[in-house]
Scaffold this active site. Structure first.
Site, PDB file in Angstrom:
ATOM      1  N   ASN A 195      34.896  37.378  51.463  1.00 32.86           N
ATOM      2  CA  ASN A 195      35.816  36.239  51.350  1.00 32.86           C
ATOM      3  C   ASN A 195      37.253  36.747  51.573  1.00 32.86           C
ATOM      4  OD1 ASN A 195      37.380  34.070  50.640  1.00 32.86           O
ATOM      5  ND2 ASN A 195      36.340  33.666  48.691  1.00 32.86           N
TER       6      ASN A 195
ATOM      7  N   CYS B 205      41.994  29.218  49.047  1.00 32.10           N
ATOM      8  CA  CYS B 205      41.037  29.309  50.155  1.00 32.10           C
ATOM      9  C   CYS B 205      41.081  28.116  51.107  1.00 32.10           C
ATOM     10  CB  CYS B 205      39.620  29.474  49.620  1.00 32.10           C
ATOM     11  SG  CYS B 205      39.416  30.993  48.690  1.00 32.10           S
TER      12      CYS B 205
ATOM     13  N   HIS C 230      34.228  27.699  55.062  1.00 30.59           N
ATOM     14  CA  HIS C 230      34.874  28.806  54.350  1.00 30.59           C
ATOM     15  C   HIS C 230      33.792  29.789  53.905  1.00 30.59           C
ATOM     16  CE1 HIS C 230      37.278  31.109  51.674  1.00 30.59           C
ATOM     17  NE2 HIS C 230      36.760  30.603  50.570  1.00 30.59           N
TER      18      HIS C 230
HETATM   19  O1  UT7 Z   1      36.657  31.181  47.624  1.00 28.16           O
HETATM   20  C1  UT7 Z   1      37.165  30.720  46.417  1.00 28.16           C
HETATM   21  C2  UT7 Z   1      36.160  29.998  45.626  1.00 28.16           C
HETATM   22  N1  UT7 Z   1      35.235  30.914  45.033  1.00 28.16           N
HETATM   23  C3  UT7 Z   1      33.927  30.725  45.141  1.00 28.16           C
HETATM   24  O2  UT7 Z   1      33.490  29.824  45.815  1.00 28.16           O
HETATM   25  C4  UT7 Z   1      33.017  31.633  44.352  1.00 28.16           C
HETATM   26  C5  UT7 Z   1      31.999  30.831  43.619  1.00 28.16           C
HETATM   27  N2  UT7 Z   1      31.130  31.631  42.759  1.00 28.16           N
HETATM   28  C6  UT7 Z   1      30.209  32.496  43.232  1.00 28.16           C
HETATM   29  O3  UT7 Z   1      30.121  32.716  44.428  1.00 28.16           O
HETATM   30  C7  UT7 Z   1      29.236  33.114  42.260  1.00 28.16           C
HETATM   31  O4  UT7 Z   1      29.405  32.508  41.005  1.00 28.16           O
HETATM   32  C8  UT7 Z   1      29.389  34.646  42.097  1.00 28.16           C
HETATM   33  C9  UT7 Z   1      28.937  35.363  43.366  1.00 28.16           C
HETATM   34  C10 UT7 Z   1      30.816  35.005  41.770  1.00 28.16           C
HETATM   35  C11 UT7 Z   1      28.499  35.135  40.963  1.00 28.16           C
HETATM   36  O5  UT7 Z   1      27.153  34.760  41.201  1.00 28.16           O
HETATM   37  P1  UT7 Z   1      26.308  34.000  40.088  1.00 28.16           P
HETATM   38  O6  UT7 Z   1      24.987  33.766  40.662  1.00 28.16           O
HETATM   39  O7  UT7 Z   1      27.095  32.789  39.643  1.00 28.16           O
HETATM   40  O8  UT7 Z   1      26.221  35.084  38.958  1.00 28.16           O
HETATM   41  P2  UT7 Z   1      26.664  34.976  37.415  1.00 28.16           P
HETATM   42  O9  UT7 Z   1      28.131  35.100  37.289  1.00 28.16           O
HETATM   43  O10 UT7 Z   1      25.993  33.786  36.813  1.00 28.16           O
HETATM   44  O11 UT7 Z   1      25.986  36.254  36.831  1.00 28.16           O
HETATM   45  C12 UT7 Z   1      24.543  36.384  36.731  1.00 28.16           C
HETATM   46  C13 UT7 Z   1      24.222  37.752  36.178  1.00 28.16           C
HETATM   47  C14 UT7 Z   1      24.997  38.100  34.907  1.00 28.16           C
HETATM   48  O12 UT7 Z   1      24.175  38.894  34.111  1.00 28.16           O
HETATM   49  P3  UT7 Z   1      23.444  38.255  32.837  1.00 28.16           P
HETATM   50  O13 UT7 Z   1      24.545  37.735  31.954  1.00 28.16           O
HETATM   51  O14 UT7 Z   1      22.555  37.175  33.366  1.00 28.16           O
HETATM   52  O15 UT7 Z   1      22.705  39.419  32.255  1.00 28.16           O
HETATM   53  C15 UT7 Z   1      26.145  38.938  35.411  1.00 28.16           C
HETATM   54  O16 UT7 Z   1      26.649  39.806  34.435  1.00 28.16           O
HETATM   55  O17 UT7 Z   1      24.572  38.757  37.131  1.00 28.16           O
HETATM   56  C16 UT7 Z   1      25.475  39.700  36.527  1.00 28.16           C
HETATM   57  N3  UT7 Z   1      26.412  40.154  37.550  1.00 28.16           N
HETATM   58  C17 UT7 Z   1      26.154  41.177  38.390  1.00 28.16           C
HETATM   59  N4  UT7 Z   1      25.092  41.984  38.510  1.00 28.16           N
HETATM   60  C18 UT7 Z   1      25.159  42.924  39.478  1.00 28.16           C
HETATM   61  C19 UT7 Z   1      27.638  39.646  37.830  1.00 28.16           C
HETATM   62  N5  UT7 Z   1      28.180  40.329  38.836  1.00 28.16           N
HETATM   63  C20 UT7 Z   1      27.290  41.293  39.194  1.00 28.16           C
HETATM   64  C21 UT7 Z   1      27.281  42.293  40.185  1.00 28.16           C
HETATM   65  N6  UT7 Z   1      26.197  43.080  40.284  1.00 28.16           N
HETATM   66  N7  UT7 Z   1      28.319  42.472  41.026  1.00 28.16           N
END
Ligand code: UT7
Length: 329
Positions: free
Chosen positions: A286, A116, A256
């Protein structure tokens, strides 16, 4: 005579027609519009549909439009730097393929892989060829067909990424405008958190790697978020500090587009007010190497000659960085 800088003299972008909305994703994986919107800021993304279409096929319209805007022909280009994480093929370079497709018969070129942050690495590298006096017209392209490596059964990744491509032309500037400074960083210990496991020389493609879904993008979102949210903000602040720039000196912050929460943290850290922060994540998600040139393309009409712009990015690898430039037209 002023020091010669490399200035952006034209910008253009291309996004595919197909719009993949959060609501369509709800029919594909267990997710919902509210979760995606609040956690990422994304409402929809573009997808390059159709057989036989690759990243270079988005670059062709982006670059053709750029050449038209600038009123030059492809054979005037000296160098093409193609920043991409989804090259048409492992080899030869997509820069080569693009040069052939647009008729840039006098250009040489290469692909640049910095995930990225690729567009910032490319911009900085391209500027050196202008500043050295070696070249007069350098094309820096940032584009990705992220849909080619996304598993649309994995809700953690398929909601984030989209396809798109942008390009800028760098030319010499002696008015004090152009790229002034950059801070670029990388840390290979981050490889485990964001990668495509197979397909390279470490794990060559095999039936086993395909069966194990190892050709899809893999991301540990929370871990990447933690690094991104501090590092992207810090590096933007660092390039401002060392150029004695206060938040009120910045006309536009160009972050970004990975997650609206990371963008907001960068704005807060640099003190740049919300009306000066460029955001189009809600429309495109993204697009990896595409995000920054697509932002420049969409905001081009609002930029004024001499405006101070800070561009910042964070990506897999890890790679991150910030560029300070003065808009030249
Ligand atoms: O550009 C390259 C660099 N990349 C980035 O900068 C990305 C950085 N990371 C992020 O943007 C975020 O971590 C994400 C958007 C990928 C994920 O968001 P998060 O707030 O970190 O969510 P999480 O992975 O901690 O998941 C929280 C909960 C989980 O459920 P439990 O375990 O708390 O029950 C996930 O299973 O949300 C659940 N979850 C979803 N729920 C609905 C994960 N993905 C989804 C989804 N829809 N698509």
């Amino acid at each position: 005579m002023n020091k010669m800088h490399a200035a952006i003299t034209a910008v253009n972008g291309y996004v595919p027609d197909y719009v993949l909305t959060n609501h369509e994703l709800e029919t594909m994986v267990d997710t919902n519009d509210e979760w995606i919107t609040t956690r990422t800021g994304i409402k929809e993304r573009r997808i390059l549909k159709g057989e036989g279409l690759a990243t270079s096929d988005m670059a062709v319209p982006a670059v053709s439009g750029l050449l038209k805007k600038r009123g030059i022909s492809a054979d005037e280009i000296d160098l093409i730097i193609f920043c991409t994480t989804t090259p048409d093929r492992v080899f030869p370079a997509t820069a080569n393929i693009l040069a052939y497709k647009i008729g840039a018969v006098n250009a040489w070129g290469y692909d640049l892989q910095a995930t990225c942050s690729g567009f910032l690495f490319g911009l900085t590298t391209g500027a050196q060829f202008i500043e050295s006096g070696k070249h007069k017209k350098v094309l820096v392209v940032g584009g990705d067909k992220m849909s080619s490596m996304i598993n649309y059964a994995d809700r953690k990744t398929c909601i984030i990424f989209g396809d798109g491509c942008g390009a800028v032309l760098l030319e010499p500037n002696e008015e004090g405008n152009g790229l002034i400074d950059s801070v670029l960083k990388s840390d290979g210990s981050g490889v485990q958190f964001l990668n495509q496991k197979a397909g390279g020389s470490l794990y060559p493609t095999s039936h086993e790697t395909v069966d194990a879904n190892e050709h899809y993008l893999y991301q540990e979102g929370q871990a990447v978020f933690k690094f991104a949210v501090t590092n992207m903000a810090d590096v933007a602040a660092e390039v401002m500090d060392r150029n004695n720039l206060k938040s009120e000196d910045i006309a536009w912050l160009v972050p970004h587009q990975a997650n609206k929460r990371i963008i907001d943290a960068t704005a807060t850290r640099t003190g740049v007010s919300a009306d000066k922060v460029i955001i189009n994540i809600e429309k495109y998600g993204n697009t990896t190497n595409g995000t920054l040139p697509l932002c420049l393309w969409e905001w081009e009409d609002k930029f004024k000659k001499g405006d101070n712009l800070i561009l910042a990015a964070f990506g897999g690898g890890f790679t991150w960085g910030a560029v300070y430039l003065k808009w030249a037209y």
